[in-house]
Design a protein around this motif. Structure first.
Motif, PDB file in Angstrom:
ATOM      1  N   THR A  48      74.337  28.120  66.386  1.00  0.00           N
ATOM      2  CA  THR A  48      74.021  26.707  66.287  1.00  0.00           C
ATOM      3  C   THR A  48      74.493  26.129  64.960  1.00  0.00           C
ATOM      4  O   THR A  48      74.349  26.735  63.901  1.00  0.00           O
ATOM      5  N   GLY A  49      75.058  24.946  65.056  1.00  0.00           N
ATOM      6  CA  GLY A  49      75.392  24.153  63.887  1.00  0.00           C
ATOM      7  C   GLY A  49      74.603  22.861  63.885  1.00  0.00           C
ATOM      8  O   GLY A  49      74.978  21.901  63.223  1.00  0.00           O
ATOM      9  N   ASP A  50      73.482  22.855  64.625  1.00  0.00           N
ATOM     10  CA  ASP A  50      72.684  21.646  64.803  1.00  0.00           C
ATOM     11  C   ASP A  50      71.573  21.612  63.756  1.00  0.00           C
ATOM     12  O   ASP A  50      70.500  22.172  63.948  1.00  0.00           O
ATOM     13  N   ASP A  51      71.842  20.920  62.666  1.00  0.00           N
ATOM     14  CA  ASP A  51      70.898  20.856  61.561  1.00  0.00           C
ATOM     15  C   ASP A  51      69.728  19.924  61.842  1.00  0.00           C
ATOM     16  O   ASP A  51      68.825  19.798  61.011  1.00  0.00           O
ATOM     17  N   PHE A  52      69.736  19.269  63.014  1.00  0.00           N
ATOM     18  CA  PHE A  52      68.621  18.415  63.421  1.00  0.00           C
ATOM     19  C   PHE A  52      67.634  19.124  64.349  1.00  0.00           C
ATOM     20  O   PHE A  52      66.482  18.709  64.458  1.00  0.00           O
ATOM     21  N   ASN A  53      68.092  20.184  65.037  1.00  0.00           N
ATOM     22  CA  ASN A  53      67.280  20.777  66.104  1.00  0.00           C
ATOM     23  C   ASN A  53      67.256  22.299  66.084  1.00  0.00           C
ATOM     24  O   ASN A  53      66.907  22.920  67.091  1.00  0.00           O
ATOM     25  N   TYR A  54      67.606  22.920  64.968  1.00  0.00           N
ATOM     26  CA  TYR A  54      67.784  24.372  64.947  1.00  0.00           C
ATOM     27  C   TYR A  54      66.523  25.178  65.270  1.00  0.00           C
ATOM     28  O   TYR A  54      66.656  26.248  65.882  1.00  0.00           O
ATOM     29  N   PRO A  55      65.296  24.745  64.916  1.00  0.00           N
ATOM     30  CA  PRO A  55      64.160  25.635  65.227  1.00  0.00           C
ATOM     31  C   PRO A  55      64.025  25.924  66.715  1.00  0.00           C
ATOM     32  O   PRO A  55      63.856  27.085  67.121  1.00  0.00           O
ATOM     33  N   GLU A  56      64.115  24.889  67.558  1.00  0.00           N
ATOM     34  CA  GLU A  56      63.969  25.114  68.998  1.00  0.00           C
ATOM     35  C   GLU A  56      65.163  25.852  69.577  1.00  0.00           C
ATOM     36  O   GLU A  56      65.012  26.666  70.496  1.00  0.00           O
ATOM     37  N   LEU A  57      66.348  25.604  69.049  1.00  0.00           N
ATOM     38  CA  LEU A  57      67.538  26.242  69.601  1.00  0.00           C
ATOM     39  C   LEU A  57      67.594  27.726  69.254  1.00  0.00           C
ATOM     40  O   LEU A  57      67.996  28.550  70.084  1.00  0.00           O
ATOM     41  N   ILE A  58      67.191  28.075  68.046  1.00  0.00           N
ATOM     42  CA  ILE A  58      67.152  29.486  67.663  1.00  0.00           C
ATOM     43  C   ILE A  58      66.031  30.203  68.408  1.00  0.00           C
ATOM     44  O   ILE A  58      66.199  31.343  68.865  1.00  0.00           O
ATOM     45  N   GLU A  59      64.902  29.558  68.555  1.00  0.00           N
ATOM     46  CA  GLU A  59      63.801  30.178  69.312  1.00  0.00           C
ATOM     47  C   GLU A  59      64.215  30.460  70.744  1.00  0.00           C
ATOM     48  O   GLU A  59      63.934  31.527  71.288  1.00  0.00           O
ATOM     49  N   GLY A  60      64.915  29.511  71.370  1.00  0.00           N
ATOM     50  CA  GLY A  60      65.402  29.708  72.727  1.00  0.00           C
ATOM     51  C   GLY A  60      64.410  29.249  73.778  1.00  0.00           C
ATOM     52  O   GLY A  60      63.287  28.826  73.483  1.00  0.00           O
ATOM     53  N   ASP A  61      64.855  29.362  75.013  1.00  0.00           N
ATOM     54  CA  ASP A  61      64.063  28.859  76.134  1.00  0.00           C
ATOM     55  C   ASP A  61      63.530  29.979  77.025  1.00  0.00           C
ATOM     56  O   ASP A  61      63.080  29.726  78.144  1.00  0.00           O
ATOM     57  N   GLY A  62      63.604  31.215  76.535  1.00  0.00           N
ATOM     58  CA  GLY A  62      63.163  32.350  77.324  1.00  0.00           C
ATOM     59  C   GLY A  62      64.276  33.016  78.098  1.00  0.00           C
ATOM     60  O   GLY A  62      64.124  34.154  78.562  1.00  0.00           O
ATOM     61  N   VAL A  63      65.402  32.307  78.247  1.00  0.00           N
ATOM     62  CA  VAL A  63      66.580  32.865  78.923  1.00  0.00           C
ATOM     63  C   VAL A  63      67.733  32.977  77.941  1.00  0.00           C
ATOM     64  O   VAL A  63      68.375  34.019  77.825  1.00  0.00           O
ATOM     65  N   HIS A  64      67.996  31.897  77.236  1.00  0.00           N
ATOM     66  CA  HIS A  64      69.074  31.867  76.256  1.00  0.00           C
ATOM     67  C   HIS A  64      68.510  31.428  74.905  1.00  0.00           C
ATOM     68  O   HIS A  64      67.533  30.671  74.840  1.00  0.00           O
ATOM     69  N   HIS A  65      69.168  31.872  73.853  1.00  0.00           N
ATOM     70  CA  HIS A  65      68.846  31.394  72.513  1.00  0.00           C
ATOM     71  C   HIS A  65      70.149  31.217  71.742  1.00  0.00           C
ATOM     72  O   HIS A  65      71.199  31.748  72.131  1.00  0.00           O
ATOM     73  N   SER A  66      70.076  30.486  70.652  1.00  0.00           N
ATOM     74  CA  SER A  66      71.208  30.338  69.751  1.00  0.00           C
ATOM     75  C   SER A  66      71.017  31.230  68.541  1.00  0.00           C
ATOM     76  O   SER A  66      69.893  31.423  68.065  1.00  0.00           O
ATOM     77  N   ASP A  67      72.102  31.790  68.047  1.00  0.00           N
ATOM     78  CA  ASP A  67      72.107  32.388  66.722  1.00  0.00           C
ATOM     79  C   ASP A  67      72.354  31.241  65.738  1.00  0.00           C
ATOM     80  O   ASP A  67      72.256  30.074  66.106  1.00  0.00           O
ATOM     81  N   ALA A  68      72.648  31.524  64.496  1.00  0.00           N
ATOM     82  CA  ALA A  68      72.685  30.443  63.510  1.00  0.00           C
ATOM     83  C   ALA A  68      73.861  30.576  62.562  1.00  0.00           C
ATOM     84  O   ALA A  68      74.158  31.676  62.076  1.00  0.00           O
TER      85      ALA A  68
END
Length: 389
Positions: A254-274
Protein backbone atom coordinates in the motif's frame (compact mmCIF):
# COMPACT_ATOMS: atom_id res chain seq x y z
CA UNK A 1 4.22 32.19 24.55
CA UNK A 2 3.48 29.41 27.01
CA UNK A 3 6.33 27.70 28.80
CA UNK A 4 6.79 24.41 30.62
CA UNK A 5 4.49 21.56 29.62
CA UNK A 6 2.31 23.55 27.22
CA UNK A 7 2.95 25.10 23.82
CA UNK A 8 0.82 27.84 22.31
CA UNK A 9 0.38 27.16 18.59
CA UNK A 10 -0.92 29.38 15.78
CA UNK A 11 -3.90 28.30 13.69
CA UNK A 12 -4.59 28.99 10.03
CA UNK A 13 -7.50 31.30 10.92
CA UNK A 14 -5.25 33.67 12.85
CA UNK A 15 -5.97 32.29 16.29
CA UNK A 16 -4.00 30.28 18.83
CA UNK A 17 -4.51 27.03 20.66
CA UNK A 18 -2.62 25.62 23.60
CA UNK A 19 -1.25 22.07 23.46
CA UNK A 20 -0.28 20.24 26.63
CA UNK A 21 2.72 17.99 26.07
CA UNK A 22 1.88 14.30 26.32
CA UNK A 23 4.10 11.96 28.26
CA UNK A 24 6.51 10.19 25.89
CA UNK A 25 5.81 6.55 25.19
CA UNK A 26 8.65 4.07 25.49
CA UNK A 27 8.21 2.42 22.09
CA UNK A 28 10.00 -0.92 21.88
CA UNK A 29 12.42 -1.52 19.03
CA UNK A 30 11.85 -4.57 16.85
CA UNK A 31 14.99 -5.11 14.76
CA UNK A 32 14.07 -8.60 13.58
CA UNK A 33 11.29 -7.45 11.28
CA UNK A 34 7.83 -8.97 11.05
CA UNK A 35 6.34 -12.27 9.94
CA UNK A 36 2.77 -11.30 9.07
CA UNK A 37 3.47 -8.28 6.85
CA UNK A 38 6.33 -6.93 4.76
CA UNK A 39 6.85 -3.26 5.51
CA UNK A 40 9.08 -0.58 4.02
CA UNK A 41 9.35 3.04 5.09
CA UNK A 42 10.15 5.47 2.29
CA UNK A 43 12.82 7.60 3.94
CA UNK A 44 13.59 11.29 3.49
CA UNK A 45 17.08 12.74 3.11
CA UNK A 46 18.71 15.21 5.48
CA UNK A 47 20.20 18.28 3.84
CA UNK A 48 23.58 19.61 4.93
CA UNK A 49 22.66 22.96 6.52
CA UNK A 50 26.06 24.42 5.57
CA UNK A 51 25.58 23.77 1.87
CA UNK A 52 23.85 25.63 -0.95
CA UNK A 53 20.71 23.48 -0.88
CA UNK A 54 18.69 26.11 -2.73
CA UNK A 55 16.20 25.53 -5.56
CA UNK A 56 17.97 24.19 -8.63
CA UNK A 57 21.29 23.45 -6.90
CA UNK A 58 22.82 19.96 -6.68
CA UNK A 59 21.81 18.21 -3.47
CA UNK A 60 24.32 18.12 -0.63
CA UNK A 61 23.38 15.74 2.17
CA UNK A 62 24.27 15.42 5.79
CA UNK A 63 25.35 11.82 5.33
CA UNK A 64 25.69 11.00 9.01
CA UNK A 65 22.14 12.12 9.81
CA UNK A 66 20.69 10.62 6.63
CA UNK A 67 22.14 7.19 7.37
CA UNK A 68 21.38 7.39 11.09
CA UNK A 69 17.73 7.91 10.24
CA UNK A 70 17.79 4.73 8.15
CA UNK A 71 19.36 2.85 11.05
CA UNK A 72 16.49 4.13 13.21
CA UNK A 73 14.01 2.62 10.75
CA UNK A 74 15.91 -0.67 10.64
CA UNK A 75 15.90 -0.89 14.44
CA UNK A 76 12.11 -0.68 14.34
CA UNK A 77 11.95 -3.64 11.96
CA UNK A 78 11.13 -1.67 8.82
CA UNK A 79 12.83 -2.05 5.48
CA UNK A 80 13.85 1.14 3.71
CA UNK A 81 12.43 2.21 0.39
CA UNK A 82 15.33 4.32 -0.78
CA UNK A 83 15.60 7.18 -3.27
CA UNK A 84 11.85 7.44 -3.77
CA UNK A 85 9.64 10.51 -3.97
CA UNK A 86 9.97 10.87 -0.17
CA UNK A 87 13.71 11.41 -0.72
CA UNK A 88 12.79 14.20 -3.16
CA UNK A 89 13.32 12.40 -6.42
CA UNK A 90 12.23 14.84 -9.12
CA UNK A 91 12.08 17.53 -6.40
CA UNK A 92 15.71 18.30 -5.66
CA UNK A 93 17.61 15.00 -5.35
CA UNK A 94 19.89 14.77 -8.39
CA UNK A 95 21.10 11.52 -9.95
CA UNK A 96 24.72 11.79 -8.79
CA UNK A 97 23.60 12.08 -5.16
CA UNK A 98 20.96 9.40 -5.67
CA UNK A 99 23.59 6.86 -6.72
CA UNK A 100 25.69 7.57 -3.64
CA UNK A 101 22.60 7.40 -1.45
CA UNK A 102 21.63 3.97 -2.80
CA UNK A 103 25.17 2.61 -2.36
CA UNK A 104 25.52 3.86 1.21
CA UNK A 105 22.04 2.79 2.28
CA UNK A 106 22.40 -0.67 0.76
CA UNK A 107 25.67 -1.18 2.62
CA UNK A 108 23.99 -0.08 5.87
CA UNK A 109 21.09 -2.46 5.25
CA UNK A 110 23.56 -5.34 4.90
CA UNK A 111 25.12 -4.40 8.24
CA UNK A 112 21.69 -4.51 9.89
CA UNK A 113 20.44 -7.58 8.05
CA UNK A 114 17.54 -5.45 6.82
CA UNK A 115 15.65 -5.16 3.56
CA UNK A 116 16.19 -2.33 1.13
CA UNK A 117 14.57 -1.51 -2.18
CA UNK A 118 15.55 1.53 -4.22
CA UNK A 119 13.94 3.58 -6.93
CA UNK A 120 15.07 3.30 -10.54
CA UNK A 121 13.62 5.79 -12.99
CA UNK A 122 14.65 8.08 -15.83
CA UNK A 123 15.22 11.35 -13.99
CA UNK A 124 18.89 11.60 -14.96
CA UNK A 125 17.98 12.42 -18.56
CA UNK A 126 18.97 16.05 -19.21
CA UNK A 127 15.76 16.99 -20.99
CA UNK A 128 12.75 15.52 -22.77
CA UNK A 129 13.34 12.03 -24.16
CA UNK A 130 13.23 11.96 -27.97
CA UNK A 131 11.81 8.43 -28.16
CA UNK A 132 10.81 5.36 -26.18
CA UNK A 133 14.16 3.64 -26.74
CA UNK A 134 15.82 6.49 -24.85
CA UNK A 135 13.41 5.96 -21.96
CA UNK A 136 14.20 2.23 -21.93
CA UNK A 137 17.96 2.84 -21.91
CA UNK A 138 17.57 5.34 -19.07
CA UNK A 139 15.56 2.89 -16.99
CA UNK A 140 18.03 0.08 -17.64
CA UNK A 141 20.96 2.29 -16.62
CA UNK A 142 19.36 3.09 -13.28
CA UNK A 143 18.28 -0.52 -12.71
CA UNK A 144 21.90 -1.58 -13.15
CA UNK A 145 23.09 0.97 -10.57
CA UNK A 146 20.52 -0.16 -8.00
CA UNK A 147 21.19 -3.85 -8.50
CA UNK A 148 24.96 -3.38 -8.42
CA UNK A 149 24.56 -1.82 -4.97
CA UNK A 150 22.82 -4.97 -3.74
CA UNK A 151 19.38 -3.41 -3.49
CA UNK A 152 16.07 -4.65 -4.78
CA UNK A 153 14.68 -2.43 -7.55
CA UNK A 154 11.55 -0.33 -7.39
CA UNK A 155 10.63 0.64 -10.94
CA UNK A 156 9.39 4.18 -10.53
CA UNK A 157 6.93 5.95 -12.77
CA UNK A 158 8.66 8.03 -15.42
CA UNK A 159 7.77 11.60 -16.33
CA UNK A 160 9.61 11.07 -19.62
CA UNK A 161 7.46 8.08 -20.48
CA UNK A 162 4.28 9.91 -19.49
CA UNK A 163 5.21 12.76 -21.84
CA UNK A 164 5.97 10.45 -24.78
CA UNK A 165 3.46 7.62 -24.52
CA UNK A 166 0.39 7.86 -26.70
CA UNK A 167 -1.44 4.70 -25.68
CA UNK A 168 -1.29 1.71 -23.37
CA UNK A 169 0.93 -0.32 -25.70
CA UNK A 170 3.72 2.20 -25.25
CA UNK A 171 3.74 1.54 -21.51
CA UNK A 172 3.50 -2.21 -21.94
CA UNK A 173 6.39 -2.34 -24.38
CA UNK A 174 8.68 -0.10 -22.33
CA UNK A 175 8.07 -1.94 -19.06
CA UNK A 176 8.45 -5.34 -20.74
CA UNK A 177 11.88 -4.33 -22.05
CA UNK A 178 12.95 -2.97 -18.66
CA UNK A 179 11.76 -6.05 -16.77
CA UNK A 180 13.79 -8.25 -19.10
CA UNK A 181 16.94 -6.60 -17.72
CA UNK A 182 16.25 -7.20 -14.04
CA UNK A 183 18.02 -10.01 -12.18
CA UNK A 184 15.51 -10.41 -9.33
CA UNK A 185 11.82 -9.57 -8.82
CA UNK A 186 11.06 -5.87 -8.60
CA UNK A 187 8.39 -3.64 -7.15
CA UNK A 188 6.36 -1.66 -9.69
CA UNK A 189 5.32 1.78 -8.49
CA UNK A 190 2.16 3.45 -9.76
CA UNK A 191 2.42 7.01 -8.45
CA UNK A 192 -0.79 8.97 -8.80
CA UNK A 193 -1.01 12.50 -10.10
CA UNK A 194 -1.79 13.91 -6.62
CA UNK A 195 1.85 13.09 -5.85
CA UNK A 196 3.14 14.24 -9.24
CA UNK A 197 0.84 16.09 -11.66
CA UNK A 198 3.19 15.26 -14.55
CA UNK A 199 2.12 11.61 -14.24
CA UNK A 200 -1.52 12.25 -15.14
CA UNK A 201 -2.90 9.59 -17.47
CA UNK A 202 -0.21 7.05 -16.60
CA UNK A 203 -0.71 3.60 -18.18
CA UNK A 204 -2.29 5.30 -21.17
CA UNK A 205 -5.57 6.59 -19.78
CA UNK A 206 -6.96 9.18 -17.39
CA UNK A 207 -9.75 6.70 -16.66
CA UNK A 208 -8.59 4.75 -13.60
CA UNK A 209 -10.40 1.47 -14.43
CA UNK A 210 -8.92 1.51 -17.94
CA UNK A 211 -5.45 2.28 -16.62
CA UNK A 212 -5.85 -0.47 -14.03
CA UNK A 213 -6.67 -3.01 -16.71
CA UNK A 214 -3.44 -2.14 -18.52
CA UNK A 215 -1.47 -2.33 -15.28
CA UNK A 216 -2.93 -5.76 -14.49
CA UNK A 217 -2.12 -6.96 -17.98
CA UNK A 218 1.52 -6.01 -17.45
CA UNK A 219 1.72 -7.61 -14.00
CA UNK A 220 0.03 -10.81 -15.12
CA UNK A 221 2.28 -11.17 -18.16
CA UNK A 222 5.47 -10.63 -16.14
CA UNK A 223 4.47 -12.00 -12.74
CA UNK A 224 7.72 -13.97 -12.35
CA UNK A 225 9.72 -10.76 -12.45
CA UNK A 226 7.47 -8.82 -10.06
CA UNK A 227 7.63 -9.13 -6.27
CA UNK A 228 4.84 -6.65 -5.78
CA UNK A 229 3.21 -3.42 -6.78
CA UNK A 230 3.05 -0.16 -4.86
CA UNK A 231 -0.02 1.88 -5.65
CA UNK A 232 -0.25 5.51 -4.54
CA UNK A 233 -3.71 6.64 -5.65
CA UNK A 234 -5.13 7.32 -2.16
CA UNK A 235 -8.22 5.21 -2.84
CA UNK A 236 -8.90 2.33 -0.48
CA UNK A 237 -11.69 1.06 -2.72
CA UNK A 238 -9.38 0.90 -5.74
CA UNK A 239 -6.65 -0.82 -3.73
CA UNK A 240 -8.97 -3.50 -2.39
CA UNK A 241 -10.17 -4.29 -5.91
CA UNK A 242 -6.68 -4.34 -7.37
CA UNK A 243 -5.11 -6.56 -4.73
CA UNK A 244 -7.89 -9.12 -5.14
CA UNK A 245 -7.17 -9.22 -8.88
CA UNK A 246 -3.39 -9.58 -8.65
CA UNK A 247 -1.82 -12.90 -9.67
CA UNK A 248 -0.90 -15.27 -6.85
CA UNK A 249 2.45 -14.42 -5.34
CA UNK A 250 2.39 -10.71 -6.26
CA UNK A 251 2.11 -8.48 -3.21
CA UNK A 252 0.30 -5.19 -3.01
CA UNK A 253 2.39 -2.70 -1.06
CA UNK A 254 0.00 0.00 0.00
CA UNK A 255 1.00 3.54 -0.80
CA UNK A 256 -2.23 4.92 0.65
CA UNK A 257 -1.17 7.31 3.38
CA UNK A 258 -4.84 8.13 4.07
CA UNK A 259 -6.14 4.59 4.69
CA UNK A 260 -3.19 2.33 5.53
CA UNK A 261 -4.41 0.93 8.90
CA UNK A 262 -7.46 -0.80 7.39
CA UNK A 263 -5.63 -1.87 4.25
CA UNK A 264 -2.72 -3.45 6.12
CA UNK A 265 -5.10 -5.14 8.56
CA UNK A 266 -7.03 -6.61 5.63
CA UNK A 267 -10.52 -7.93 5.22
CA UNK A 268 -9.95 -11.52 6.31
CA UNK A 269 -9.22 -12.66 2.75
CA UNK A 270 -6.68 -10.19 1.42
CA UNK A 271 -4.38 -7.68 3.06
CA UNK A 272 -1.87 -5.11 1.88
CA UNK A 273 1.78 -5.01 2.79
CA UNK A 274 3.31 -1.56 3.17
CA UNK A 275 5.65 0.81 1.38
CA UNK A 276 4.79 4.19 2.84
CA UNK A 277 6.28 7.61 3.32
CA UNK A 278 4.05 7.88 6.38
CA UNK A 279 6.00 5.06 8.03
CA UNK A 280 9.08 7.29 8.10
CA UNK A 281 7.09 9.63 10.34
CA UNK A 282 5.38 7.02 12.51
CA UNK A 283 8.01 4.26 12.60
CA UNK A 284 7.78 3.42 16.34
CA UNK A 285 3.98 3.16 16.25
CA UNK A 286 3.97 1.23 12.96
CA UNK A 287 6.49 -1.19 14.46
CA UNK A 288 4.36 -1.75 17.56
CA UNK A 289 1.28 -2.28 15.41
CA UNK A 290 2.95 -4.81 13.12
CA UNK A 291 4.41 -6.67 16.08
CA UNK A 292 0.87 -6.93 17.47
CA UNK A 293 -0.34 -8.39 14.19
CA UNK A 294 2.43 -10.97 14.38
CA UNK A 295 1.03 -11.91 17.80
CA UNK A 296 -2.51 -12.10 16.42
CA UNK A 297 -3.61 -9.16 18.59
CA UNK A 298 -5.73 -7.11 16.21
CA UNK A 299 -7.00 -4.79 18.95
CA UNK A 300 -3.44 -3.86 19.95
CA UNK A 301 -2.68 -3.26 16.26
CA UNK A 302 -5.59 -0.86 16.02
CA UNK A 303 -4.68 0.94 19.23
CA UNK A 304 -1.17 1.59 17.93
CA UNK A 305 -2.21 2.60 14.41
CA UNK A 306 -5.36 4.66 15.00
CA UNK A 307 -3.70 7.73 16.59
CA UNK A 308 -1.23 7.97 13.69
CA UNK A 309 -3.84 8.39 10.97
CA UNK A 310 -4.80 12.04 11.65
CA UNK A 311 -1.10 12.92 11.58
CA UNK A 312 -0.55 11.10 8.28
CA UNK A 313 -3.62 12.62 6.65
CA UNK A 314 -2.42 16.07 7.66
CA UNK A 315 1.13 15.45 6.41
CA UNK A 316 -0.29 14.35 3.05
CA UNK A 317 -2.94 17.03 2.72
CA UNK A 318 -3.12 19.01 -0.52
CA UNK A 319 -0.89 19.83 -2.24
CA UNK A 320 0.10 16.26 -1.44
CA UNK A 321 3.50 16.33 -3.14
CA UNK A 322 4.79 18.64 -0.39
CA UNK A 323 4.33 15.98 2.28
CA UNK A 324 8.13 15.59 2.47
CA UNK A 325 8.33 18.91 4.31
CA UNK A 326 6.28 17.65 7.22
CA UNK A 327 8.28 14.44 7.43
CA UNK A 328 11.57 16.34 7.59
CA UNK A 329 10.06 18.74 10.15
CA UNK A 330 9.00 15.87 12.40
CA UNK A 331 12.47 14.31 12.08
CA UNK A 332 13.92 17.63 13.26
CA UNK A 333 11.50 17.83 16.19
CA UNK A 334 12.58 14.34 17.23
CA UNK A 335 16.30 15.09 17.09
CA UNK A 336 17.12 13.07 13.98
CA UNK A 337 18.70 16.11 12.30
CA UNK A 338 20.36 19.29 13.45
CA UNK A 339 18.20 21.73 11.55
CA UNK A 340 14.99 22.07 9.60
CA UNK A 341 16.55 22.44 6.17
CA UNK A 342 15.82 20.47 3.03
CA UNK A 343 17.30 19.82 -0.38
CA UNK A 344 16.10 22.44 -2.84
CA UNK A 345 14.92 24.72 -0.04
CA UNK A 346 11.74 22.63 0.27
CA UNK A 347 11.37 23.51 3.97
CA UNK A 348 9.47 26.56 2.71
CA UNK A 349 6.75 24.43 1.07
CA UNK A 350 4.45 24.28 4.12
CA UNK A 351 3.14 27.13 6.25
CA UNK A 352 3.97 27.60 9.91
CA UNK A 353 0.35 26.86 10.96
CA UNK A 354 0.54 23.61 8.97
CA UNK A 355 3.76 22.65 10.75
CA UNK A 356 2.27 23.62 14.10
CA UNK A 357 -0.52 21.13 13.46
CA UNK A 358 2.10 18.47 12.66
CA UNK A 359 3.51 19.11 16.13
CA UNK A 360 0.08 18.88 17.77
CA UNK A 361 -0.90 15.66 16.01
CA UNK A 362 2.47 14.00 16.67
CA UNK A 363 2.02 14.93 20.32
CA UNK A 364 -1.46 13.36 20.30
CA UNK A 365 -0.01 10.16 18.84
CA UNK A 366 2.82 10.19 21.42
CA UNK A 367 5.35 10.29 18.61
CA UNK A 368 7.45 13.09 20.10
CA UNK A 369 10.28 11.03 21.56
CA UNK A 370 11.59 13.94 23.65
CA UNK A 371 8.65 16.32 24.10
CA UNK A 372 10.72 19.02 25.79
CA UNK A 373 13.21 19.10 22.91
CA UNK A 374 10.36 19.13 20.38
CA UNK A 375 8.64 21.96 22.25
CA UNK A 376 11.83 24.01 22.39
CA UNK A 377 12.34 23.59 18.66
CA UNK A 378 8.70 24.40 17.92
CA UNK A 379 8.92 27.58 19.99
CA UNK A 380 12.15 28.54 18.24
CA UNK A 381 10.53 28.13 14.82
CA UNK A 382 7.57 30.24 15.89
CA UNK A 383 9.83 32.97 17.24
CA UNK A 384 11.96 33.15 14.09
CA UNK A 385 8.76 33.25 12.03
CA UNK A 386 7.46 36.27 13.95
CA UNK A 387 4.89 34.23 15.90
CA UNK A 388 6.23 34.55 19.44
CA UNK A 389 3.29 36.44 20.88
Amino acid sequence: MSAGRAVNLPTADGGWHEVELAEPRAWAEHPGGFSSRTAFAAAHVVADPRAENVPGAPAVLDWDATLAFRAHLFRHGLGVAEAMDTAQRNMGLDWATTQELVRRSAALAREHGARIASGAGTDHLPGPAPDLDTVIRAYVEQVAVVESAGSQVIVMASRHLAALARHAEDYLSVYARVLEQTSRPVVLHWLGEVFDPQLAGYWGSADVPTATATFLELVTEHRDRIDGVKVSLLSAEHERGLRAALPDGVRLYTGDDFNYPELIEGDGVHHSDALLGAFAAIAPAASAALAALDDGDVEAYRRAMAPTLPLSRHLFSAPTFYYKTGIAFLAWLNGHQRGFTMVGGLQSARSVPHLAQVFALANDARLLTDPELAAARMRHLLATSGLDA
